[in-house]
Design a protein around this motif. Structure first.
Motif, mmCIF file in Angstrom:
data_model
loop_
_atom_site.group_PDB
_atom_site.id
_atom_site.type_symbol
_atom_site.label_atom_id
_atom_site.label_comp_id
_atom_site.label_asym_id
_atom_site.label_seq_id
_atom_site.Cartn_x
_atom_site.Cartn_y
_atom_site.Cartn_z
ATOM 1 N N ALA A 77 0.811 -1.216 0.000
ATOM 2 C CA ALA A 77 0.000 0.000 0.000
ATOM 3 C C ALA A 77 0.845 1.267 0.000
ATOM 4 C CB ALA A 77 -0.944 -0.001 1.201
ATOM 5 N N PHE A 78 1.962 1.263 0.722
ATOM 6 C CA PHE A 78 2.748 2.483 0.898
ATOM 7 C C PHE A 78 4.122 2.420 0.236
ATOM 8 C CE2 PHE A 78 -0.309 2.835 4.327
ATOM 9 C CZ PHE A 78 -0.607 4.191 4.341
ATOM 10 N N GLY A 79 4.497 1.295 -0.355
ATOM 11 C CA GLY A 79 5.823 1.200 -0.956
ATOM 12 C C GLY A 79 5.998 2.151 -2.134
ATOM 13 N N HIS A 80 5.060 2.135 -3.073
ATOM 14 C CA HIS A 80 5.157 3.014 -4.242
ATOM 15 C C HIS A 80 5.088 4.483 -3.828
ATOM 16 C CE1 HIS A 80 4.752 4.428 -8.343
ATOM 17 N NE2 HIS A 80 3.645 5.064 -8.014
ATOM 18 N N ALA A 108 -9.592 22.140 3.361
ATOM 19 C CA ALA A 108 -10.153 20.959 2.710
ATOM 20 C C ALA A 108 -9.090 20.160 1.969
ATOM 21 C CB ALA A 108 -11.263 21.387 1.751
ATOM 22 N N ALA A 109 -8.061 20.830 1.455
ATOM 23 C CA ALA A 109 -6.996 20.103 0.762
ATOM 24 C C ALA A 109 -6.274 19.157 1.708
ATOM 25 C CB ALA A 109 -6.009 21.087 0.131
ATOM 26 N N ARG A 110 -6.025 19.606 2.947
ATOM 27 C CA ARG A 110 -5.387 18.719 3.924
ATOM 28 C C ARG A 110 -6.307 17.560 4.281
ATOM 29 N NH1 ARG A 110 -1.511 18.941 8.085
ATOM 30 N NH2 ARG A 110 -1.368 16.820 8.903
ATOM 31 N N ALA A 111 -7.594 17.813 4.373
ATOM 32 C CA ALA A 111 -8.547 16.742 4.679
ATOM 33 C C ALA A 111 -8.547 15.685 3.578
ATOM 34 C CB ALA A 111 -9.941 17.328 4.876
ATOM 35 N N ARG A 112 -8.537 16.127 2.312
ATOM 36 C CA ARG A 112 -8.493 15.150 1.208
ATOM 37 C C ARG A 112 -7.197 14.347 1.226
ATOM 38 N NH1 ARG A 112 -10.951 19.604 -1.557
ATOM 39 N NH2 ARG A 112 -8.877 20.297 -2.240
ATOM 40 N N HIS A 113 -6.099 14.994 1.564
ATOM 41 C CA HIS A 113 -4.824 14.281 1.648
ATOM 42 C C HIS A 113 -4.868 13.206 2.730
ATOM 43 C CE1 HIS A 113 -0.490 13.629 1.705
ATOM 44 N NE2 HIS A 113 -0.491 13.865 2.990
ATOM 45 N N ARG A 116 -6.970 10.256 1.560
ATOM 46 C CA ARG A 116 -6.252 9.398 0.612
ATOM 47 C C ARG A 116 -5.255 8.494 1.328
ATOM 48 N NH1 ARG A 116 -6.566 14.086 -2.893
ATOM 49 N NH2 ARG A 116 -4.604 14.854 -2.021
ATOM 50 N N LEU A 117 -4.569 9.019 2.333
ATOM 51 C CA LEU A 117 -3.659 8.170 3.109
ATOM 52 C C LEU A 117 -4.431 7.084 3.845
ATOM 53 C CD1 LEU A 117 -1.120 10.729 4.658
ATOM 54 C CD2 LEU A 117 -0.797 9.221 2.694
ATOM 55 N N TRP A 118 -5.604 7.432 4.348
ATOM 56 C CA TRP A 118 -6.421 6.426 5.043
ATOM 57 C C TRP A 118 -6.875 5.328 4.075
ATOM 58 C CZ3 TRP A 118 -11.894 5.602 4.552
ATOM 59 C CH2 TRP A 118 -12.381 4.656 5.450
ATOM 60 N N LEU A 119 -7.185 5.701 2.841
ATOM 61 C CA LEU A 119 -7.567 4.689 1.856
ATOM 62 C C LEU A 119 -6.404 3.744 1.566
ATOM 63 C CD1 LEU A 119 -9.679 6.820 -0.653
ATOM 64 C CD2 LEU A 119 -10.503 5.206 1.084
ATOM 65 N N ARG A 120 -5.189 4.242 1.603
ATOM 66 C CA ARG A 120 -4.034 3.343 1.466
ATOM 67 C C ARG A 120 -3.955 2.375 2.646
ATOM 68 N NH1 ARG A 120 -0.171 4.492 -2.322
ATOM 69 N NH2 ARG A 120 -0.446 6.430 -3.493
ATOM 70 N N THR A 121 -4.234 2.878 3.838
ATOM 71 C CA THR A 121 -4.251 1.997 5.004
ATOM 72 C C THR A 121 -5.332 0.935 4.870
ATOM 73 O OG1 THR A 121 -3.426 3.783 6.419
ATOM 74 C CG2 THR A 121 -4.485 1.935 7.519
ATOM 75 N N VAL A 122 -6.495 1.326 4.348
ATOM 76 C CA VAL A 122 -7.575 0.362 4.126
ATOM 77 C C VAL A 122 -7.131 -0.717 3.141
ATOM 78 C CG1 VAL A 122 -9.898 0.085 3.200
ATOM 79 C CG2 VAL A 122 -9.384 2.003 4.711
ATOM 80 N N HIS A 162 -6.744 5.092 12.217
ATOM 81 C CA HIS A 162 -6.370 6.031 11.154
ATOM 82 C C HIS A 162 -7.597 6.713 10.567
ATOM 83 C CE1 HIS A 162 -3.539 6.796 7.476
ATOM 84 N NE2 HIS A 162 -4.007 7.904 8.022
ATOM 85 N N GLY A 163 -8.721 6.003 10.503
ATOM 86 C CA GLY A 163 -9.943 6.616 10.010
ATOM 87 C C GLY A 163 -10.437 7.736 10.912
ATOM 88 N N LEU A 164 -10.314 7.563 12.227
ATOM 89 C CA LEU A 164 -10.715 8.627 13.149
ATOM 90 C C LEU A 164 -9.821 9.849 12.998
ATOM 91 C CD1 LEU A 164 -11.490 6.540 16.380
ATOM 92 C CD2 LEU A 164 -13.122 7.575 14.786
ATOM 93 N N ILE A 165 -8.535 9.624 12.766
ATOM 94 C CA ILE A 165 -7.618 10.755 12.563
ATOM 95 C C ILE A 165 -7.991 11.513 11.289
ATOM 96 C CG2 ILE A 165 -5.221 11.391 12.113
ATOM 97 C CD1 ILE A 165 -4.383 9.021 13.850
ATOM 98 N N ALA A 166 -8.241 10.780 10.207
ATOM 99 C CA ALA A 166 -8.643 11.443 8.957
ATOM 100 C C ALA A 166 -9.980 12.152 9.100
ATOM 101 C CB ALA A 166 -8.709 10.406 7.830
ATOM 102 N N LEU A 167 -10.909 11.561 9.847
ATOM 103 C CA LEU A 167 -12.214 12.188 10.042
ATOM 104 C C LEU A 167 -12.105 13.491 10.827
ATOM 105 C CD1 LEU A 167 -15.295 11.933 9.660
ATOM 106 C CD2 LEU A 167 -15.359 10.649 11.817
ATOM 107 N N SER A 168 -11.155 13.558 11.753
ATOM 108 C CA SER A 168 -10.975 14.795 12.517
ATOM 109 C C SER A 168 -10.564 15.952 11.609
ATOM 110 C CB SER A 168 -9.918 14.583 13.604
ATOM 111 O OG SER A 168 -8.631 14.365 13.038
ATOM 112 N N TYR A 169 -9.777 15.672 10.567
ATOM 113 C CA TYR A 169 -9.407 16.737 9.620
ATOM 114 C C TYR A 169 -10.592 17.134 8.749
ATOM 115 C CZ TYR A 169 -4.455 16.357 10.745
ATOM 116 O OH TYR A 169 -3.249 16.381 11.395
ATOM 117 N N VAL A 170 -11.519 16.222 8.523
ATOM 118 C CA VAL A 170 -12.699 16.553 7.729
ATOM 119 C C VAL A 170 -13.680 17.387 8.550
ATOM 120 C CG1 VAL A 170 -14.677 15.589 6.497
ATOM 121 C CG2 VAL A 170 -12.432 14.504 6.281
ATOM 122 N N LEU A 171 -13.908 17.008 9.790
ATOM 123 C CA LEU A 171 -14.876 17.715 10.624
ATOM 124 C C LEU A 171 -14.327 19.026 11.162
ATOM 125 C CD1 LEU A 171 -16.387 14.723 12.629
ATOM 126 C CD2 LEU A 171 -17.277 15.820 10.569
#
Length: 233
Positions: A77-80, A108-113, A116-122, A162-171
């Motif tokens: 997920a994170f090698g490339h 919002a740009a930081r939230a999208r970033h 995307r990192l959370w989707l790599r973790t998924v 990681h999802g909770l961390i990403a959600l905090s940037y969205v909210l």
């Protein structure tokens, strides 16, 4: 043996990465360096094959096999992403290329970033869980595969945290310093907003009550006296 192989794969990852970037930018051999960087996934394939052969030989699945599955999922997920990030820095410092684009920090740009990192973790956790489940089906003994299922729970908790961390940037989007605070910047002085002179008044015994100083008024144009004697006609 599995743990040793994981360490070898991790060290080999960074060795291949350093060698590939060195050949690409220092030795001016871009094709050879790129080919060497493409060999990175082979390390995970070797680790996967050795893990399967170890289980097939009759080894009891334990935490080492679960760690191997999680490591394969993480590097897939994170090698490339890591290689591309380091390639941008190497191109900038070693080949005089443009500075790499930094990830956004605010709004919002930081939230999208972060999403995307959370989707790599998924994706990494999903691959690890799938490999672990294949191991569970292959052994087909719940008592012997308890460690593998525990690693599946570990992958799920990593996704949740990681999802909770990403959600905090969205909210609650992160804002630069100075924005959203209690103090607002004062507007610049405009027409009619300049300083005005204060008026002092005569007070006290004998004071006339008249102002001692008053704001100056703009000079007005004097009226010219009529022409005398009047002209002819």
């Amino acid at each position: 043996m599995i743990v040793t192989l994981i360490v070898i794969c991790e060290v080999g990852f960074w060795v291949l990465l350093a060698a590939g970037l060195g050949l690409r930018y220092l030795a001016k051999m871009p094709r050879t360096g790129a080919a060497l960087l493409l060999c990175e996934p082979l390390l995970e394939v070797v680790l996967l094959v050795v893990t399967v052969l170890d289980l097939r030989a009759g080894a009891d699945p334990d935490w080492k096999h679960g760690l191997a599955a999680v490591y394969i999922g993480y590097t897939a997920a994170f090698g490339h992403y890591t290689v591309r990030w380091l390639d941008g820095h190497a191109r900038h410092r070693l080949a005089g290329g443009p500075p790499p684009v930094k990830p956004p920090r605010f709004g919002a740009a930081r939230a999208r970033h972060e999403v995307r990192l959370w989707l790599r973790t998924v994706a990494g956790a999903g691959l690890a869980a799938a490999l672990l489940q294949i191991g569970v089906w292959y052994v087909d003994d719940p008592e012997r595969t308890a460690s593998l299922t525990s690693w599946q729970g570990f992958a799920g908790r990593a996704v949740l945290i990681h999802g909770l961390i990403a959600l905090s940037y969205v909210l609650w989007p992160k804002k630069p310093k100075g924005e959203g605070g209690g103090t607002r910047p004062r507007p610049p002085p405009g027409p009619g907003r300049g300083r005005t002179r204060s008026v002092r008044w005569s007070t006290g015994p004998g004071g006339s009550g008249r102002p001692l100083s008053a704001p100056r008024r703009a000079p007005t144009a004097r009226r010219r006296p009529p022409c005398w004697p009047p002209g002819p006609g």
